[in-house]
Design a protein around this motif. Structure first.
Motif, mmCIF file in Angstrom:
data_model
loop_
_atom_site.group_PDB
_atom_site.id
_atom_site.type_symbol
_atom_site.label_atom_id
_atom_site.label_comp_id
_atom_site.label_asym_id
_atom_site.label_seq_id
_atom_site.Cartn_x
_atom_site.Cartn_y
_atom_site.Cartn_z
ATOM 1 N N ILE A 126 0.546 -1.108 -0.128
ATOM 2 C CA ILE A 126 -0.148 0.180 -0.209
ATOM 3 C C ILE A 126 0.886 1.546 -0.041
ATOM 4 N N ALA A 132 -3.465 6.787 2.504
ATOM 5 C CA ALA A 132 -4.023 5.850 2.652
ATOM 6 C C ALA A 132 -3.141 5.612 3.291
ATOM 7 N N ILE A 358 -3.885 3.697 -4.933
ATOM 8 C CA ILE A 358 -4.192 2.662 -3.223
ATOM 9 C C ILE A 358 -4.028 0.872 -3.857
#
Length: 382
Positions: A126, A132, A358
């Motif tokens: 990620i 995120a 993401i």
């Protein structure tokens, strides 16, 4: 929602596996996060005993709205550690898998997931962007590791951490050096300070000096900088590495505790603590090496072992977060749910948008099954 063979909509099912790795006590979802998912219309199926290592019973899960059953039949399967070959074989084609998958160090596993037709999301892939942050499982687990590392150091050190004034005299505080001022390193510094040690931090990224000082620690400046991309340090040149080694060796000998946290994703851990440095440390001192899984930051490290060299104890734990499974699971479960809420919309439908940074960067297998973004509208000039 997904569709049955008759075309009827049904709730997406999310399966929580029981971890099979030796010593792995974490679980991918905790009951509180199960409730969050069921409120979105998802159905959660938990393997019997999946939460036992984190002191969560099957009853805890059923009370939160989950069903105890076979997780590998679910549309989305979540876990902590990378799946074994046998576990990959249990995944159906088209299943979405999320967990730590070691994509940079175990390409064979990723190839096996591709061959199985699985859409796999690696939590360690990620991207480190502001949107995120709530999904950043590397950081959440590094916090646990940094804290636990200091407790290990205190356990193995032959001396007190804090300064003590007693009728028999005054005991000086231990001096602790933390190499690497990322999430784990900063937590280690803060914890060492709370336990009363004189804490000092070092990193090749000079911009983290203020962060080190913000937790009450001192900054060790060796005059070497190596700023890289994505919040990581770049790899040093041979000349820089030699100069760093010389200065570090000299500095390390003045500390009672050295905790190393330096990792370069996908590469062997840099050697920061030389055998010469260990030899120069005071007898009874401790080295805690958190980079053991990629070879270790200390030349004398034996990954997964507690050893002694030159009267210095060297500890190389391979999975510290699993030693604090309750809070580690709670933090990780939140990371997992944040990712799931990105790929499952409020109507309970899958939204695997390849145009989302993401989703695109964390998907390490089955990328061809992601929904491609619509081409830009308009006509081309003739």
């Amino acid at each position: 929602m997904t569709e049955t063979e008759s075309g009827e909509a049904r709730a997406i099912t999310i399966g929580v596996v029981a971890e099979s790795g030796e010593g792995e006590r974490r679980v991918a979802l905790v009951p509180k996060m199960v409730q969050r998912l069921t409120r979105r219309g998802a159905r959660v199926v938990v393997a019997s005993g999946a939460g036992a290592g984190a002191h969560l019973s099957d009853d805890d899960y059923t009370e939160a709205g989950a069903t105890i059953g076979e997780p590998y039949d679910a549309d989305v399967v979540v876990g902590v550690a990378p799946p074994s070959d046998a576990e990959i074989a249990r995944l159906r084609e088209g299943t979405i898998l999320a967990g730590f998958l070691a994509p940079l160090s175990d390409q064979n596993r990723i190839s096996a997931l591709e061959k199985a037709g699985v859409i796999a999301f690696a939590m360690e892939s990620i991207p480190r962007i502001s949107r995120a942050q709530a999904m950043d499982a590397l950081s959440s687990q590094a916090n646990v590791a940094g804290y636990r590392a200091v407790l290990l150091a205190a356990q193995h050190l032959a001396r007190f951490f804090p300064m003590l004034t007693t009728a028999a005299g005054t005991v000086k505080p231990a001096k602790a050096l933390v190499l690497g001022a990322g999430v784990a390193g900063l937590q280690a510094l803060a914890t060492a300070k709370r336990l009363g040690a004189q804490a000092t931090g070092y990193d090749v990224r000079p911009e983290v000096a203020d962060q080190v000082r913000s937790v009450g620690a001192q900054w060790l400046d060796l005059g070497i900088e190596a700023v890289g991309e994505g919040g990581y340090a770049r790899e040093l040149t041979e000349e820089e590495r030699a100069e760093q080694q010389r200065k570090l060796t000299e500095a390390i000998t003045g500390f009672d505790v050295v905790i190393t946290t330096a990792l370069v994703p996908g590469r062997a851990a840099p050697k920061l603590v030389s055998a010469e440095a260990v030899r120069g440390m005071r007898p009874g001192s401790v080295v805690i090496d958190l980079a053991g899984e990629t070879g270790g930051n200390c030349e004398l490290t034996e990954p997964g072992q507690v050893t002694t060299a030159h009267d210095v104890t060297i500890v190389s734990p391979l999975n510290l977060p699993a030693e604090m499974p309750d809070h580690a699971s709670e933090l990780y479960a939140r990371n997992i749910v944040e990712l799931l809420e990105l790929i499952i919309d409020t109507d309970g439908r899958l939204t695997l948008d390849a145009g989302d940074e993401i989703i695109a960067k964390s998907c390490v297998a089955g990328n061809d099954k992601l929904s491609q973004p619509e081409p830009a509208s308009g006509t081309e000039d003739s």
